[in-house]
Design a protein around this motif. Sequence first.
Motif, short mmCIF file in Angstrom:
data_model
loop_
_atom_site.label_atom_id
_atom_site.label_comp_id
_atom_site.label_asym_id
_atom_site.label_seq_id
_atom_site.Cartn_x
_atom_site.Cartn_y
_atom_site.Cartn_z
N MET A 161 22.67 -10.33 34.29
CA MET A 161 23.67 -11.16 34.90
C MET A 161 24.84 -11.29 33.93
SD MET A 161 23.58 -15.22 36.05
CE MET A 161 21.93 -15.13 36.59
N ARG A 162 26.01 -11.12 34.46
CA ARG A 162 27.23 -11.27 33.68
C ARG A 162 27.95 -12.53 34.13
NH1 ARG A 162 31.73 -7.26 34.89
NH2 ARG A 162 33.16 -8.99 35.10
N ILE A 163 28.38 -13.36 33.19
CA ILE A 163 29.06 -14.61 33.51
C ILE A 163 30.50 -14.52 33.03
CG2 ILE A 163 29.12 -17.09 33.10
CD1 ILE A 163 26.08 -16.92 32.65
N ARG A 205 29.22 -13.29 42.86
CA ARG A 205 29.16 -11.95 43.44
C ARG A 205 27.79 -11.37 43.12
NH1 ARG A 205 35.06 -9.87 41.60
NH2 ARG A 205 36.20 -11.04 43.16
N CYS A 206 27.10 -10.94 44.14
CA CYS A 206 25.77 -10.39 43.92
C CYS A 206 25.51 -9.26 44.91
CB CYS A 206 24.71 -11.48 44.07
SG CYS A 206 24.71 -12.30 45.66
#
Length: 148
Positions: free
Chosen positions: A1-3, A19-20
Amino acid sequence: MRIVMEEDGTLAETQVLIRCRKATPQVMRLVAALRAFEQKLTGEREGQTYLLEAAQVLYIESVDKRTFLYTRDGVFETPLRLYELEERLASWDFVRAAKSMIVNFSRVQSICPDLGGRLRLTMETGEVVGVSRQYAPAIRAKLGLGKS
């Protein structure tokens, strides 16, 4: 996961965009956690009405046809009935602990078995609340535990 977080002084309110590839249970829990910050409850104490975030509430108890919200800051009376609060908080981490009590499961520090198939929950404030035999299996299931 990128934040990714961006500050924009022109925004009137905070926006969160997720966004997934697919709305997995993990993503849906994240959305529910974000919504918990928006969920507001009203509580009255000493003649004043306070706006409380649902995440602040440790547990909710009904006593003598009156409903109380328990937080770190004290006890607040709410005009809502327990069943109304249970419906309103259904998508958050609140679970029924007894006929007259709903507990914010994310504020539970530890769980201990008690006599007769009941449970004792120690809240993050150190306060201990009981789980009745009727509702203990649901809490055990939430933890992924069998019958203890």
